[in-house]
Design a protein around this motif. Sequence first.
Motif, PDB file in Angstrom:
ATOM      1  N   CYS A 187      -5.097   2.433   1.580  1.00  0.00           N
ATOM      2  CA  CYS A 187      -5.591   3.808   1.512  1.00  0.00           C
ATOM      3  C   CYS A 187      -6.818   3.861   0.604  1.00  0.00           C
ATOM      4  O   CYS A 187      -6.782   3.351  -0.522  1.00  0.00           O
ATOM      5  CB  CYS A 187      -4.517   4.731   0.943  1.00  0.00           C
ATOM      6  SG  CYS A 187      -2.997   4.627   1.876  1.00  0.00           S
ATOM      7  N   THR A 188      -7.876   4.487   1.126  1.00  0.00           N
ATOM      8  CA  THR A 188      -9.119   4.633   0.342  1.00  0.00           C
ATOM      9  C   THR A 188      -9.622   6.062   0.529  1.00  0.00           C
ATOM     10  O   THR A 188      -9.088   6.826   1.340  1.00  0.00           O
ATOM     11  CB  THR A 188     -10.194   3.644   0.844  1.00  0.00           C
ATOM     12  OG1 THR A 188     -10.444   3.922   2.232  1.00  0.00           O
ATOM     13  CG2 THR A 188      -9.750   2.207   0.679  1.00  0.00           C
ATOM     14  N   GLN A 189     -10.681   6.390  -0.187  1.00  0.00           N
ATOM     15  CA  GLN A 189     -11.310   7.695   0.037  1.00  0.00           C
ATOM     16  C   GLN A 189     -12.763   7.633  -0.405  1.00  0.00           C
ATOM     17  O   GLN A 189     -13.157   6.796  -1.210  1.00  0.00           O
ATOM     18  CB  GLN A 189     -10.552   8.787  -0.704  1.00  0.00           C
ATOM     19  CG  GLN A 189     -10.685   8.770  -2.221  1.00  0.00           C
ATOM     20  CD  GLN A 189     -11.856   9.588  -2.745  1.00  0.00           C
ATOM     21  OE1 GLN A 189     -12.311  10.525  -2.082  1.00  0.00           O
ATOM     22  NE2 GLN A 189     -12.364   9.228  -3.918  1.00  0.00           N
ATOM     23  N   LYS A 190     -13.553   8.549   0.169  1.00  0.00           N
ATOM     24  CA  LYS A 190     -14.942   8.684  -0.271  1.00  0.00           C
ATOM     25  C   LYS A 190     -15.340  10.151  -0.099  1.00  0.00           C
ATOM     26  O   LYS A 190     -15.107  10.710   0.998  1.00  0.00           O
ATOM     27  CB  LYS A 190     -15.849   7.782   0.574  1.00  0.00           C
ATOM     28  CG  LYS A 190     -17.312   7.843   0.180  1.00  0.00           C
ATOM     29  CD  LYS A 190     -18.154   6.971   1.114  1.00  0.00           C
ATOM     30  CE  LYS A 190     -19.617   7.101   0.794  1.00  0.00           C
ATOM     31  NZ  LYS A 190     -20.455   6.391   1.777  1.00  0.00           N
ATOM     32  N   ASP A 191     -15.894  10.717  -1.134  1.00  0.00           N
ATOM     33  CA  ASP A 191     -16.319  12.118  -1.086  1.00  0.00           C
ATOM     34  C   ASP A 191     -15.200  13.034  -0.609  1.00  0.00           C
ATOM     35  O   ASP A 191     -15.432  13.986   0.151  1.00  0.00           O
ATOM     36  CB  ASP A 191     -17.540  12.274  -0.153  1.00  0.00           C
ATOM     37  CG  ASP A 191     -18.715  11.453  -0.641  1.00  0.00           C
ATOM     38  OD1 ASP A 191     -18.793  11.203  -1.871  1.00  0.00           O
ATOM     39  OD2 ASP A 191     -19.542  11.049   0.191  1.00  0.00           O
TER      40      ASP A 191
ATOM     41  N   ASN B 210     -10.655   3.205  -6.391  1.00  0.00           N
ATOM     42  CA  ASN B 210      -9.206   3.443  -6.404  1.00  0.00           C
ATOM     43  C   ASN B 210      -8.609   3.165  -5.025  1.00  0.00           C
ATOM     44  O   ASN B 210      -9.148   3.607  -4.014  1.00  0.00           O
ATOM     45  CB  ASN B 210      -8.895   4.890  -6.794  1.00  0.00           C
ATOM     46  CG  ASN B 210      -9.368   5.192  -8.205  1.00  0.00           C
ATOM     47  OD1 ASN B 210      -9.507   4.270  -9.018  1.00  0.00           O
ATOM     48  ND2 ASN B 210      -9.650   6.445  -8.484  1.00  0.00           N
ATOM     49  N   ALA B 211      -7.484   2.455  -5.031  1.00  0.00           N
ATOM     50  CA  ALA B 211      -6.886   2.082  -3.744  1.00  0.00           C
ATOM     51  C   ALA B 211      -5.368   2.104  -3.856  1.00  0.00           C
ATOM     52  O   ALA B 211      -4.799   1.972  -4.947  1.00  0.00           O
ATOM     53  CB  ALA B 211      -7.340   0.685  -3.346  1.00  0.00           C
ATOM     54  N   ALA B 212      -4.724   2.297  -2.713  1.00  0.00           N
ATOM     55  CA  ALA B 212      -3.266   2.180  -2.636  1.00  0.00           C
ATOM     56  C   ALA B 212      -2.901   1.386  -1.393  1.00  0.00           C
ATOM     57  O   ALA B 212      -3.627   1.420  -0.397  1.00  0.00           O
ATOM     58  CB  ALA B 212      -2.631   3.568  -2.585  1.00  0.00           C
ATOM     59  N   PHE B 213      -1.782   0.655  -1.500  1.00  0.00           N
ATOM     60  CA  PHE B 213      -1.270  -0.090  -0.342  1.00  0.00           C
ATOM     61  C   PHE B 213       0.136   0.409  -0.029  1.00  0.00           C
ATOM     62  O   PHE B 213       0.907   0.714  -0.949  1.00  0.00           O
ATOM     63  CB  PHE B 213      -1.151  -1.588  -0.658  1.00  0.00           C
ATOM     64  CG  PHE B 213      -2.459  -2.262  -0.942  1.00  0.00           C
ATOM     65  CD1 PHE B 213      -3.237  -2.775   0.088  1.00  0.00           C
ATOM     66  CD2 PHE B 213      -2.914  -2.406  -2.249  1.00  0.00           C
ATOM     67  CE1 PHE B 213      -4.432  -3.422  -0.182  1.00  0.00           C
ATOM     68  CE2 PHE B 213      -4.103  -3.045  -2.526  1.00  0.00           C
ATOM     69  CZ  PHE B 213      -4.868  -3.559  -1.494  1.00  0.00           C
ATOM     70  N   LEU B 214       0.475   0.425   1.221  1.00  0.00           N
ATOM     71  CA  LEU B 214       1.859   0.672   1.622  1.00  0.00           C
ATOM     72  C   LEU B 214       2.335  -0.538   2.421  1.00  0.00           C
ATOM     73  O   LEU B 214       1.704  -0.932   3.408  1.00  0.00           O
ATOM     74  CB  LEU B 214       1.970   1.930   2.492  1.00  0.00           C
ATOM     75  CG  LEU B 214       3.397   2.188   3.011  1.00  0.00           C
ATOM     76  CD1 LEU B 214       4.314   2.637   1.882  1.00  0.00           C
ATOM     77  CD2 LEU B 214       3.397   3.238   4.125  1.00  0.00           C
ATOM     78  N   ILE B 215       3.432  -1.115   1.924  1.00  0.00           N
ATOM     79  CA  ILE B 215       4.017  -2.287   2.598  1.00  0.00           C
ATOM     80  C   ILE B 215       5.477  -1.942   2.873  1.00  0.00           C
ATOM     81  O   ILE B 215       6.187  -1.481   1.968  1.00  0.00           O
ATOM     82  CB  ILE B 215       3.933  -3.533   1.698  1.00  0.00           C
ATOM     83  CG1 ILE B 215       2.471  -3.790   1.300  1.00  0.00           C
ATOM     84  CG2 ILE B 215       4.530  -4.755   2.394  1.00  0.00           C
ATOM     85  CD1 ILE B 215       2.317  -4.669   0.090  1.00  0.00           C
ATOM     86  N   ASN B 216       5.930  -2.133   4.089  1.00  0.00           N
ATOM     87  CA  ASN B 216       7.319  -1.769   4.379  1.00  0.00           C
ATOM     88  C   ASN B 216       7.895  -2.650   5.466  1.00  0.00           C
ATOM     89  O   ASN B 216       7.156  -3.338   6.198  1.00  0.00           O
ATOM     90  CB  ASN B 216       7.395  -0.291   4.777  1.00  0.00           C
ATOM     91  CG  ASN B 216       6.993  -0.081   6.221  1.00  0.00           C
ATOM     92  OD1 ASN B 216       7.831   0.067   7.089  1.00  0.00           O
ATOM     93  ND2 ASN B 216       5.682  -0.096   6.486  1.00  0.00           N
ATOM     94  N   ASN B 217       9.203  -2.647   5.577  1.00  0.00           N
ATOM     95  CA  ASN B 217       9.851  -3.494   6.585  1.00  0.00           C
ATOM     96  C   ASN B 217      10.577  -2.671   7.643  1.00  0.00           C
ATOM     97  O   ASN B 217      11.555  -3.124   8.231  1.00  0.00           O
ATOM     98  CB  ASN B 217      10.803  -4.505   5.924  1.00  0.00           C
ATOM     99  CG  ASN B 217      11.904  -3.822   5.129  1.00  0.00           C
ATOM    100  OD1 ASN B 217      12.026  -2.596   5.189  1.00  0.00           O
ATOM    101  ND2 ASN B 217      12.695  -4.594   4.397  1.00  0.00           N
ATOM    102  N   SER B 218      10.118  -1.463   7.890  1.00  0.00           N
ATOM    103  CA  SER B 218      10.762  -0.640   8.921  1.00  0.00           C
ATOM    104  C   SER B 218      10.522  -1.250  10.299  1.00  0.00           C
ATOM    105  O   SER B 218       9.537  -1.972  10.514  1.00  0.00           O
ATOM    106  CB  SER B 218      10.223   0.790   8.867  1.00  0.00           C
ATOM    107  OG  SER B 218       8.854   0.799   9.216  1.00  0.00           O
ATOM    108  N   GLU B 219      11.456  -0.982  11.201  1.00  0.00           N
ATOM    109  CA  GLU B 219      11.370  -1.578  12.541  1.00  0.00           C
ATOM    110  C   GLU B 219      11.409  -0.524  13.634  1.00  0.00           C
ATOM    111  O   GLU B 219      11.797  -0.809  14.764  1.00  0.00           O
ATOM    112  CB  GLU B 219      12.508  -2.597  12.727  1.00  0.00           C
ATOM    113  CG  GLU B 219      12.360  -3.785  11.790  1.00  0.00           C
ATOM    114  CD  GLU B 219      13.533  -4.749  11.888  1.00  0.00           C
ATOM    115  OE1 GLU B 219      14.517  -4.435  12.595  1.00  0.00           O
ATOM    116  OE2 GLU B 219      13.475  -5.793  11.239  1.00  0.00           O
TER     117      GLU B 219
END
Lengths: 737, 149
Positions: free
Chosen positions: B23-27, B65-74
């Motif tokens: 996840c990122t953002q600008k303006d 600034n950054a965020a990551f989402l990691i998941n094991n949903s199927e």
Amino acid sequence: MTPLLDIQGILAAGRQQTGTKAFHMAKLKKTGFTVPRTWCIPTPVYEAYLANTGIRDRIGIELNRKAFDRMRWEEIWDVSLRIRNFFLTTPLPSSLDERLTRELAAACNDFPVAVRSSAPGEDEKASSFAGLHASFLNVTSPASIVTHIKLVWASLFSDAALLYRRELGLAVERSTMAVLIQELIPSDCSGVFFSRNPANSRQMLIEAVWGLNQGLVDGDIAPDRWHLDRTTGRIEAHYDPKRSHCIQAGTGGVERVALTPALADKPPLEPAMIDQVREAGRRLESLFEQPQDMEWTFWQNRFYVLQSRAITTSASKDTDDKRTWYLSLHRSYDNLKALYDKIEHCLIPKMIQVAEDLGRIDLSALSPSNLCAEIDRRQAVYDHWVKVYWADFIPFAHGIRLFGQVYNDAVKPADPYEFMTLLENTGLKSVRRNTLLEELAECIRTDPGLARTLAQHGRAPSDHRFSRLLADFIEEFGDLSCTTGTGNECQYGDTAIIRILLAYSQRSAKRLDPSDPGTLEDSYLKAFAPDQQTYAKDLLHLGRESFRLRDDDNIHLGRIEARLHEALQEGQTRLSAPGNNPADLACLTKIPALSAGALNADTASASGTFQRTETGEPDTVSDRWFRARQIVGHPAGQGIARGTARVIRDPGDLTGFNEGEVLICQGVDPNMTFVIPLAAAVVEARGGMLIHGAIIAREYGLPCVTGADRILEYIQTGDRVTVDGYLGIVTCETSPD
Amino acid sequence: MDNQTLFTTIQDLIDSRQLAVLCTQKDGHPYASLVAVAATQKLNRIIFLTPKTTRKYDNLTACPNAAFLINNSENRTEDFYQATAVTATGTVIHVPDAEQQALTDIYLARHPHLESFAAAPTTALVCVKISKYILVNRFQNVFELAVTP
């Protein structure tokens, strides 16, 4: 997992793990046939190599970068080349390598072997991969055998094999490969035997050559051929070719050698030997319970069966199986050498002569009926040379491929296209053309008065050096504005070339940046043994000529096309001139290219591979918009550039080309390359590293992306784009929301 | 759940997945993209590769600034109580030339098939210094882990 199986091991492992070819050999040995000593690397070894080295994932990425059915065969060859290089440059896991090398050293360290493909499903009745997967003869030493095992594995992904699998609907990802290791029998004479002649089911067929079978299989050595009655075994016919050469084991492979006069004078098989071949073939048909295609050899009066497989249904003449055509994608060195002689010394001089002869005819002096006849004649001449182009020039382009493969095998470079450096900058005709254009542009740069005159009037004073240079240029290369693409672009004006030259003059002179191929050439030649130096140099020469002619042949064909166009233009002029008697011009109106609207229609159909598709009714999508942000193709010229897109949907679009724009087109026609020096980057929807636009873009050091699928649908002239020639990505500037 | 168990759970989840949502953002314009990631052993860095022409690269250049989402949903109903998701937040940091190769090696050990992608001069190795991990499991259990910078 046992990496090397002997005959007993092959029988125990079964056909699924050892492939049809190896399994049949083991069965033959068990039945009492004389066969060479035989081993097999079963499919689990291949699977382990793929899994443990990560190659499987890399292959997956390569094969899925673009939909396979959207790839042209040149792109498929590129994919194949890159995958082959994965195998070449990726060693076996060390424990597997050590064990296999040890077992090979124990089994076959002191004699040469053949390393052959043996894929499960290969050589079945309904499909034959004969010739599509690789085989290597006269391989010595365990290390070299391991290298060739990897090359046999890689041949699962040869362009021909990929195409054939697609035709048969077989999943490439699930294909697997065993490898057959066979003692190489030196061979006095060899051949093939069909227990049922594919062309005549009443007959059996024997083909035989002196020496090894390789020349027969590759089609380089014409065999003696016998037709035998299938019931009685009686010889019905013997076809006696002109025998001159045979294939023998040589240093590091095989070599073509001249036959002694005594051997050239007699067939390879005596009647008793024919009986022996026939009887072996009959026994095989009985053993496998279906007609067989057997390879055999005689050495020191002893008969060996080298392999036996079912005759495929594809061998019958009424099939639409295209395996034969796929095989023709690969040309042997000897075949290409003969083709080179024909092109260089016969076809190109003839093309030049034809264009010159046609140019000497004063079209304006011809009567209407003679002009009609001249147009017909020129159309026939042009059609003839187009056929020659497909029959001889295109196949000769395979010289580049052959050199590339030999280079990669010898040097094992990280970049599978490194070999191109050795082929480029060798004097392409189009580069010479662009150098002359630069000279003309320099005249304009250094003479502001000339620039003003050209901008205002579209021509220079006849006694100006510029005019003389331009006349020379047009004499040698034709008027660019009339010979680009379809030859119908004169409608865009006689001053098109002047506009292009003015654009050239408005930027600083751009020179080719020839790289120094000397170091690469040294490392290439050093990879060959002293007695192979001549072969290595000859092959480099062949590759360079193939590369050069790939460009030049288009120029020569373009000149013949221009002569046809001149005659059509003359016809057009007469039809539109006032006061002509319609009866005199009746024959002209019957020429399709001169019928009403034909020129425009031709232009659209020849260049118009793009047809915009309107999608849906605007009232339901009023607040929805669609744009492509990134389009992935293949990286074909290193570098990155940003600029305004100039989309070429019609050859006329070229004349508005501005310096610094990104050229985006279906495919760069060789006759349109004059705008490339003006471009910031080149993007082609058509794919391939060796296609024309990519080659010329690299000559000029421009970023280039090829195979950008449907890009003409996604990008408009005026869009801002970034071309990443390292990654093969075209990015369109869009707003963040 | 204790500190070490949480650390190991997060490490195992990251090691088991090829891809993460970035996840990122600008303006003020948010943006999410899928990237192939690798984490350092201490979990204090997450690295990924991207062409420099992409929107995510452009955004991170403007706002690190950054965020990551990691998941094991199927994509099954069971995901609501069986799946684990980890969010990692942090800031992009400059990687000195001397450290580039070591991080590239870590990355390619995880994704060896991306070797040629890594080698392209137009590809950027992006290193995010992670400040916090947030793990969610059993529908709404949430744990946070701060890592050593």
